[in-house]
Design an enzyme around this catalytic site. Structure first.
Site, mmCIF file in Angstrom:
data_model
loop_
_atom_site.group_PDB
_atom_site.id
_atom_site.type_symbol
_atom_site.label_atom_id
_atom_site.label_comp_id
_atom_site.label_asym_id
_atom_site.label_seq_id
_atom_site.Cartn_x
_atom_site.Cartn_y
_atom_site.Cartn_z
ATOM 1 N N LYS A 164 15.755 61.515 61.406
ATOM 2 C CA LYS A 164 16.654 61.354 60.249
ATOM 3 C C LYS A 164 15.925 60.635 59.111
ATOM 4 C CE LYS A 164 18.250 57.242 62.628
ATOM 5 N NZ LYS A 164 19.303 56.586 63.389
ATOM 6 N N TYR B 79 5.402 41.599 33.792
ATOM 7 C CA TYR B 79 6.747 41.193 33.361
ATOM 8 C C TYR B 79 6.989 39.711 33.611
ATOM 9 C CZ TYR B 79 8.451 45.945 32.628
ATOM 10 O OH TYR B 79 8.650 47.207 32.158
HETATM 11 C C1 LIG Z 1 18.541 56.075 64.511
HETATM 12 C C2 LIG Z 1 19.057 56.304 65.855
HETATM 13 C C3 LIG Z 1 18.190 56.302 66.953
HETATM 14 C C4 LIG Z 1 16.743 55.871 66.873
HETATM 15 O O1 LIG Z 1 16.703 54.454 66.822
HETATM 16 P P1 LIG Z 1 15.362 53.594 66.709
HETATM 17 O O2 LIG Z 1 15.838 52.195 66.753
HETATM 18 O O3 LIG Z 1 14.739 53.948 65.403
HETATM 19 O O4 LIG Z 1 14.488 53.958 67.854
HETATM 20 C C5 LIG Z 1 18.728 56.663 68.191
HETATM 21 N N1 LIG Z 1 20.042 56.974 68.316
HETATM 22 C C6 LIG Z 1 20.897 56.946 67.278
HETATM 23 C C7 LIG Z 1 22.329 57.281 67.501
HETATM 24 C C8 LIG Z 1 20.446 56.600 66.020
HETATM 25 O O5 LIG Z 1 21.319 56.546 64.995
#
Ligand SMILES: *Cc1c(COP(=O)(O)O)cnc(C)c1O
Length: 349
Positions: free
Chosen positions: A38, A249
């Site tokens: 994701k 800045y």
């Molecule tokens: C993002 C996510 C993961 C992966 O988690 P990490 O901590 O990055 O390993 C796994 N399961 C779900 C439901 C997630 O939302």
């Protein structure tokens, strides 16, 4: 005409990515190991990450939304791409097109919507075991079991896997109880940190994200996870700053003596946050170069060592160590990775 090269790039180490996945797969024991990709593969580029991990043997991938799934089409035969946020009313049109994609249904309402539009089509179900994030209430497992779903995977998610919390064991036990009611579905609980909690947490399928990309989700992983990413930015201009003059800045830096400064093409709009400025160091032609003044939207000033013979067009290297940058910026490794902007060329080696 020569091809355009971006003035900033991520150097991505494909061998390290695969090494990290193989490490998480080994720690998952007999469970299959997938990959959370994701947020564009946590900023590294979901398509490239998916292709590399699929070649290494990874079969299960998760994104958050249907738009993210659509961007990864077509998905090769034998891979399962799942959408963690389930199916909203507004997703139905995309869901009808992306027939191979599997939603992770998160509520009785989503289950009803799925059955009424796509009865018999493969789906997964997420249960809440105490995090109070997305998921069907644990008490409704029987109702889900009776819904006649074509269930691929039954899942839950750990709230505190990166800590030594008693909540981990409580969630594991609650999940085990739910899982028993779905004898034919695959079971999945552990993210990166959850995998490091031990074999009891792996069930049939694990879902690492952060560790694949070089994040150290728990201390146990520090020795076995390799960094995957470095930042490089091109020097656009060199200038000499005289004693008493200021840089950037709000004139936050004053030169105490004459110094040579390089302006590089990188800034907070690229995810190099202002909080990473103080104490930040890059490397230019083999010499350390300290960040001076505040980080701008698109530019950073580097103080060059007196012996440094850099010229405009040379590149500055930032090692972006996630643990160290996280400490300095008070941001999590997740925020640092997913903040990496669209202007980087993502170059795999
Ligand atoms: C993002 C996510 C993961 C992966 O988690 P990490 O901590 O990055 O390993 C796994 N399961 C779900 C439901 C997630 O939302």
């Amino acid at each position: 005409m020569t091809e355009y090269t971006a003035p900033l790039r991520l150097r991505l180490d494909g061998d390290a990515l695969v090494h990290n996945w193989r490490t998480m797969a080994r720690l998952s024991g007999s469970a299959a190991c997938g990959a959370a990709i994701k947020a564009d593969g946590y900023g590294l580029g979901a398509r490239a990450v998916m292709a590399r991990l699929a070649r290494a043997g990874c079969r299960d991938f998760w994104v958050a939304t249907w738009a993210e799934a659509a961007a990864l089409m077509p998905v090769a035969e034998g891979l399962t791409l799942s959408v963690l946020h389930g199916v909203r009313e507004g997703d139905l049109e995309l869901a009808a097109k992306l027939t191979s994609v599997v939603p992770v249904l998160n509520s009785i309402e989503q289950i009803g919507r799925w059955v009424s539009h796509f009865a018999g089509r493969r789906c997964s179900a997420m249960f809440d075991t105490g995090m109070n994030r997305l998921g069907v209430e644990a008490t409704k497992a029987g109702e889900v079991a009776a819904a006649g779903l074509n269930l691929d995977t039954v899942m839950s998610h750990l709230a505190c896997a990166d800590e030594d919390s008693t909540m981990n064991e409580g969630q594991r036990e609650r999940f085990e109880h739910i899982a028993m009611q779905f004898p034919r579905a695959r079971k999945s609980l552990a993210n990166s940190a959850g995998i490091a909690l031990g074999a009891d947490y792996a069930f049939g399928l694990t879902r690492p994200g952060l560790a694949l990309y070089g994040g150290i989700a728990r201390p146990e992983l520090a020795e076995v996870i390799r960094p995957v990413m470095r930042i490089e930015a091109e020097i656009l201009q060199l200038r000499t700053v005289r004693a008493g003059e200021t840089i950037g800045y709000n004139a936050t830096f004053t030169a105490s003596e004459e110094m040579s400064v390089a302006l590089v093409n990188l800034g907070y709009a690229d995810g190099f946050w202002r909080a990473l400025g103080p104490d930040g160091v890059a490397e230019v032609t083999g010499e350390a170069a300290r960040i001076v003044g505040s980080v701008s939207m698109d530019l950073i000033a580097l103080a060059l060592a007196p012996v440094c013979e850099a010229r405009a067009g040379d590149w500055a290297r930032f090692d972006f160590d996630l643990a160290e940058c996280s400490c300095r910026s008070h941001m999590s490794a997740y925020e640092l990775l997913t903040g990496l902007g669209a202007r980087f060329e993502r170059r795999w080696g």
